[in-house]
Design a protein around this motif. Structure first.
Motif, mmCIF file in Angstrom:
data_model
loop_
_atom_site.group_PDB
_atom_site.id
_atom_site.type_symbol
_atom_site.label_atom_id
_atom_site.label_comp_id
_atom_site.label_asym_id
_atom_site.label_seq_id
_atom_site.Cartn_x
_atom_site.Cartn_y
_atom_site.Cartn_z
ATOM 1 N N PRO A 1 -38.517 -39.943 4.645
ATOM 2 C CA PRO A 1 -37.592 -39.640 3.546
ATOM 3 C C PRO A 1 -38.283 -39.318 2.225
ATOM 4 O O PRO A 1 -37.724 -38.613 1.388
ATOM 5 N N ARG A 2 -39.510 -39.792 2.036
ATOM 6 C CA ARG A 2 -40.227 -39.527 0.789
ATOM 7 C C ARG A 2 -40.931 -38.178 0.793
ATOM 8 O O ARG A 2 -41.563 -37.802 -0.188
ATOM 9 N N GLY A 3 -40.823 -37.425 1.903
ATOM 10 C CA GLY A 3 -41.306 -36.048 1.883
ATOM 11 C C GLY A 3 -42.560 -35.753 2.674
ATOM 12 O O GLY A 3 -42.818 -34.603 3.006
ATOM 13 N N PHE A 4 -43.379 -36.760 2.988
ATOM 14 C CA PHE A 4 -44.573 -36.499 3.794
ATOM 15 C C PHE A 4 -44.210 -36.573 5.275
ATOM 16 O O PHE A 4 -43.082 -36.934 5.638
ATOM 17 N N GLY A 5 -45.154 -36.227 6.134
ATOM 18 C CA GLY A 5 -44.840 -36.205 7.559
ATOM 19 C C GLY A 5 -46.004 -36.638 8.429
ATOM 20 O O GLY A 5 -47.138 -36.801 7.963
ATOM 21 N N PHE A 6 -45.707 -36.820 9.717
ATOM 22 C CA PHE A 6 -46.723 -37.140 10.720
ATOM 23 C C PHE A 6 -46.512 -36.211 11.911
ATOM 24 O O PHE A 6 -45.388 -36.081 12.408
ATOM 25 N N PHE B 1 -51.571 -37.116 9.645
ATOM 26 C CA PHE B 1 -50.791 -37.286 8.421
ATOM 27 C C PHE B 1 -50.751 -35.981 7.632
ATOM 28 O O PHE B 1 -51.779 -35.334 7.421
ATOM 29 N N ILE B 2 -49.533 -35.577 7.206
ATOM 30 C CA ILE B 2 -49.357 -34.364 6.407
ATOM 31 C C ILE B 2 -48.843 -34.770 5.024
ATOM 32 O O ILE B 2 -47.691 -35.196 4.889
ATOM 33 N N ILE C 1 -56.238 -29.414 10.832
ATOM 34 C CA ILE C 1 -56.775 -30.718 10.455
ATOM 35 C C ILE C 1 -57.899 -30.488 9.454
ATOM 36 O O ILE C 1 -58.921 -29.877 9.776
ATOM 37 N N VAL C 2 -57.692 -30.955 8.239
ATOM 38 C CA VAL C 2 -58.665 -30.696 7.174
ATOM 39 C C VAL C 2 -59.552 -31.901 6.904
ATOM 40 O O VAL C 2 -60.551 -31.796 6.202
ATOM 41 N N SER C 3 -59.167 -33.047 7.440
ATOM 42 C CA SER C 3 -59.988 -34.242 7.265
ATOM 43 C C SER C 3 -59.882 -35.100 8.513
ATOM 44 O O SER C 3 -58.807 -35.592 8.846
ATOM 45 N N LYS C 4 -60.994 -35.260 9.209
ATOM 46 C CA LYS C 4 -60.994 -36.083 10.418
ATOM 47 C C LYS C 4 -61.386 -37.528 10.120
ATOM 48 O O LYS C 4 -61.452 -38.354 11.022
ATOM 49 N N PRO D 1 -56.055 -39.071 10.461
ATOM 50 C CA PRO D 1 -56.578 -37.796 9.964
ATOM 51 C C PRO D 1 -55.494 -37.046 9.195
ATOM 52 O O PRO D 1 -54.307 -37.235 9.443
ATOM 53 N N GLU D 2 -55.912 -36.194 8.265
ATOM 54 C CA GLU D 2 -54.956 -35.458 7.446
ATOM 55 C C GLU D 2 -54.971 -33.976 7.797
ATOM 56 O O GLU D 2 -55.986 -33.439 8.240
ATOM 57 N N GLY D 3 -53.827 -33.328 7.593
ATOM 58 C CA GLY D 3 -53.724 -31.913 7.906
ATOM 59 C C GLY D 3 -52.759 -31.204 6.984
ATOM 60 O O GLY D 3 -52.161 -31.804 6.090
ATOM 61 N N VAL D 4 -52.612 -29.907 7.218
ATOM 62 C CA VAL D 4 -51.698 -29.070 6.443
ATOM 63 C C VAL D 4 -50.924 -28.185 7.411
ATOM 64 O O VAL D 4 -51.485 -27.679 8.384
ATOM 65 N N VAL D 5 -49.631 -28.036 7.183
ATOM 66 C CA VAL D 5 -48.808 -27.180 8.039
ATOM 67 C C VAL D 5 -49.142 -25.719 7.748
ATOM 68 O O VAL D 5 -49.025 -25.260 6.611
ATOM 69 N N LYS D 6 -49.580 -25.001 8.771
ATOM 70 C CA LYS D 6 -49.926 -23.590 8.611
ATOM 71 C C LYS D 6 -48.795 -22.669 9.062
ATOM 72 O O LYS D 6 -48.621 -21.583 8.532
#
Length: 357
Positions: A93-98, A112-113, A131-134, A141-146
């Motif tokens: 609900p706070r806007g981030f995603g998995f 984690f996005i 995945i931009v950070s393993k 790990p963190e990523g970005v939706v492409k």
């Protein structure tokens, strides 16, 4: 003479090599979007003095296969994005995603996005991420939706709050950017202000600029709190049944509390109780939209100027982005305004439910 030329070429090669590294590193940034050569040079801060060397750097990167050009825009080759995976996204609900990667990638755990890198994804979408950070943290790990590969959510929930000409406007909490949906008239039953409707989106391509949907069913009305549970089940795709294992475990507990459970407890079940929240209180799930396409004074009324100040317009566009330095009180006021618009502002009275013809 030959020695002088060799020295000059050596210096030029060093410059080209440095520019190659600079350009390639910039292309690997998670928020980079394919750009023309001139735009890329500008983004990289390459001055006209180094333009010829930068062109040579682009040529070498192309020859090596390190970059590609499609529609006159430069990007990393699609086939070489080894850090890209696909999977289903769950949005908080706070806007981030998995994102749960598909099993073929052999990635243990979710990715984690962060909220700024959701790029229009909503809950249950199938997305391609990079995945931009393993490096593992508490969130993994963190990523970005492409890219959004598939919108698996066939329907969304909305509340009818206004009408423009022959098109109704609905507020949909599940959307993460623009929460306004343009709704076509429902042929079975006339729509009323405050109707909670199940909407089917035919085309997501124009979101978040504009989203149009058809009414599948009128689920309830905002003045009927008895339907809140049913509404929540539909909105978040929750099951209304428990697994058999849970039911069997619950059956082990007595239907009435034991006497010892009531010792040293004060019975308030027959007393009227209530809570008072401060005006800066935050309710989970009431996050503010990051963008507004336009601010209509007919909708926002006396709050128009305040909303415009909170969502300043981008230069040369109609897009408005939420200011990052809002105070808690300003955020609280915005939430109240949006809730009033979506749920109560256009409901004329508690006794009648006027229809919009």
């Amino acid at each position: 003479m030959t020695r002088k030329n060799t020295k000059k070429n050596s210096s030029s090669n060093k410059e080209i090599s440095a520019l190659k590294k600079k350009i390639f590193a910039f292309l690997k940034k998670p928020d980079y979007k394919p750009a023309s050569q001139e735009k890329l040079f500008s983004l990289c801060g390459i001055s006209s003095q180094h333009r010829n060397a930068a062109i040579d750097a682009i040529t070498e990167l192309l020859t090596e296969g390190s970059i590609e050009i499609k529609n006159k825009k430069i990007s990393l080759p699609t086939g070489k994005k080894s850090n890209n995976v696909t999977g289903s996204i769950s949005v908080h609900p706070r806007g981030f995603g998995f994102v749960t990667p598909e099993s073929k990638y052999n990635i243990d755990g979710d990715v984690f996005i962060p909220k700024p890198f959701m790029n229009g994804a909503i809950d249950k979408d199938v997305v391609e991420i990079e995945i931009v950070s393993k490096k593992f943290s508490d969130k993994g790990p963190e990523g970005v939706v492409k890219e959004i590969i598939e919108r698996t959510r066939k329907t969304i929930l909305g509340v009818i709050f206004d009408k423009e000409n022959e098109v109704f406007l609905a507020y949909s909490h599940i959307l993460k950017e623009s929460k306004i949906v343009h709704v076509k008239p429902f042929t079975k039953t006339p729509l009323k202000l405050g109707d909670i409707v199940i909407l089917k989106v035919q085309d997501w391509s124009s979101y978040p600029r504009k989203l149009t949907a058809d009414v599948v069913n009128i689920l309830s009305h905002i003045k009927k709190p008895s339907s809140d549970i049913e509404t929540a089940l539909v909105e978040y795709g929750l099951s209304d049944t428990f697994p058999q294992g849970v039911i069997k475990e619950a059956e082990k507990f007595p239907k009435e509390p034991k006497k010892e459970d009531l010792e040293d407890r004060f019975d308030l079940t027959k007393e009227e109780t209530f809570t008072i929240d401060p005006d800066t209180a935050s309710i989970v799930g009431e996050e503010l939209p990051e963008k507004l396409i336009e601010i209509d004074s007919d909708i926002y009324g006396i709050n128009t100027k305040f909303v415009e100040d909170c969502y300043p317009s981008e230069d040369g566009t109609t897009n408005r982005n939420l200011k990052s330095d809002l105070t808690k009180r300003e955020k609280s006021r915005l939430k109240t305004i949006f809730n009033d618009i979506a749920y109560t502002r256009f409901i004329e009275n508690e006794q009648e439910e006027p229809q919009i013809d």
